[in-house]
Design an enzyme around this catalytic site. Structure first.
Site, mmCIF file in Angstrom:
data_model
loop_
_atom_site.group_PDB
_atom_site.id
_atom_site.type_symbol
_atom_site.label_atom_id
_atom_site.label_comp_id
_atom_site.label_asym_id
_atom_site.label_seq_id
_atom_site.Cartn_x
_atom_site.Cartn_y
_atom_site.Cartn_z
ATOM 1 C CG ASP A 66 -2.195 -0.950 1.099
ATOM 2 O OD1 ASP A 66 -2.289 -1.440 0.002
ATOM 3 O OD2 ASP A 66 -2.725 -1.121 1.844
ATOM 4 C CG ASN A 141 -3.788 6.182 4.163
ATOM 5 O OD1 ASN A 141 -4.766 5.469 3.351
ATOM 6 N ND2 ASN A 141 -2.533 5.551 4.343
ATOM 7 C CD GLU A 142 -2.661 9.085 7.647
ATOM 8 O OE1 GLU A 142 -1.610 9.515 7.536
ATOM 9 O OE2 GLU A 142 -3.185 7.798 7.858
ATOM 10 C CG ASP A 173 1.114 12.478 22.002
ATOM 11 O OD1 ASP A 173 1.302 13.376 22.750
ATOM 12 O OD2 ASP A 173 1.392 11.370 21.822
ATOM 13 C CB THR A 184 -7.536 0.044 7.818
ATOM 14 O OG1 THR A 184 -6.832 0.544 6.304
ATOM 15 C CG2 THR A 184 -8.909 -0.440 7.362
ATOM 16 C CE1 TYR A 186 -0.487 7.892 14.470
ATOM 17 C CE2 TYR A 186 0.299 9.368 12.628
ATOM 18 C CZ TYR A 186 0.328 8.791 13.759
ATOM 19 O OH TYR A 186 1.001 9.679 14.865
ATOM 20 C CG ASN A 187 -9.015 6.419 12.062
ATOM 21 O OD1 ASN A 187 -9.445 7.315 13.138
ATOM 22 N ND2 ASN A 187 -9.664 5.192 11.811
ATOM 23 C CG LEU A 188 -7.176 0.105 13.396
ATOM 24 C CD1 LEU A 188 -8.746 0.188 13.836
ATOM 25 C CD2 LEU A 188 -7.120 -0.883 12.340
ATOM 26 C CB SER A 189 -2.165 2.701 15.265
ATOM 27 O OG SER A 189 -2.127 3.995 14.682
#
Length: 278
Positions: A66, A141-142, A173, A184, A186-189
């Site tokens: 990805d 992604n973000e 942070d 799926t 950075y958001n998910l982590s």
């Protein structure tokens, strides 16, 4: 076959380079014009061009994970992309290596016959300065706004405003705004929700906030601003790569980019990909 194809192989990946060479031969045998990226051109006997120069191709094949496809998307913008998966999860790359020759040549043949290529559009985000005139490259992604660094003593106060109203304000942070594609990542982590790729929304997620609010799902046209203060410096970052240093207090607007990314060929199995997440 009057079709122009670009092929980008994951850097320093011999398997990706070998597959690129196979695809070039298969396409040229059918009369298509195929070029590879400059790095692959050192190992593949084909015309090599910068990835950005592939923006005028009919479609571009991304061979890798990805991350490779994110890089290709940044360089070629709205040019359709077909992803061949050499990675682990493959939310964006739906084509298995053993199917790549068949799928790529079928897409090229359909394009030659019909004059169009079918695909799914993925929204991208654009981060711009409210107080200063600047803009980051669009993010698939973000977009993240954070303080000087992650961890103890490195955050900042970040206010999240939604259509002009304050949703959250806390020392954190950072704060991220993710597309369904990025849900799926950075958001998910950071504890944000999974979003089905067919859903037309964005999600706002705080990162290690002292006084946290739940992640907020909003419509794509929502006016979102992130104001950072209480730190000597801060950053706005697009897809973990393109960044802008901020001089707090500073406000960043996050909105839909004008041009989405178009994925062509078979689409990835979202739920199958979830099984591979750690």
């Amino acid at each position: 076959m009057d079709v122009d194809v670009g092929i980008v192989a994951q850097r320093d990946n011999e398997r990706a380079q070998d597959l690129a060479e196979t695809l070039v031969a298969a396409l040229e045998e059918r009369g298509a014009d195929a070029v590879v990226d400059e790095a692959a051109g050192q190992a593949v006997a084909a015309t090599a061009v910068p990835v950005a120069a592939m923006a005028d191709r009919d479609f571009v094949v991304s061979i890798g994970g990805d991350g490779t496809l994110l890089f290709v998307a940044r360089e070629v913008g709205p040019t359709p992309i077909l992803g061949v998966n050499l990675g682990e999860v493959g939310f964006l790359n739906a084509v298995a290596p053993e199917d790549a020759e068949r799928v790529v040549t079928e897409v090229a043949a359909d394009l030659d016959e019909t004059g169009r290529v079918e695909g799914r559009q993925l929204a991208r985000l654009r981060a711009t300065g409210v107080d200063d005139e600047w803009a980051l490259e669009p993010a698939l992604n973000e977009v993240v706004v954070h303080g000087p660094r992650r961890g103890h003593g490195g955050g900042a106060t970040i206010e999240v405003r939604v259509d002009g109203q304050t949703y959250a304000e806390s020392h954190a942070d950072g704060v991220l705004v993710a597309t369904p594609t990025g849900s799926t990542a950075y958001n998910l982590s950071e504890g944000g929700p999974l979003i089905h790729p067919g859903t037309d929304v964005l999600v706002v997620t705080q990162m290690a906030a002292d006084d946290s609010m739940p992640p907020l799902v909003v419509e794509p046209e929502t006016e979102l601003t992130l104001t950072v203060s209480g730190a000597e410096t801060a950053y706005a970052i697009s897809d973990g790569r393109n960044r802008k240093a901020l001089d707090p207090p500073a406000t960043v607007a996050v909105s839909l980019a004008a041009e989405p990314v178009t994925l062509v060929g078979p689409q990835a199995n979202f739920f199958g990909g979830l099984d591979k997440l750690e």
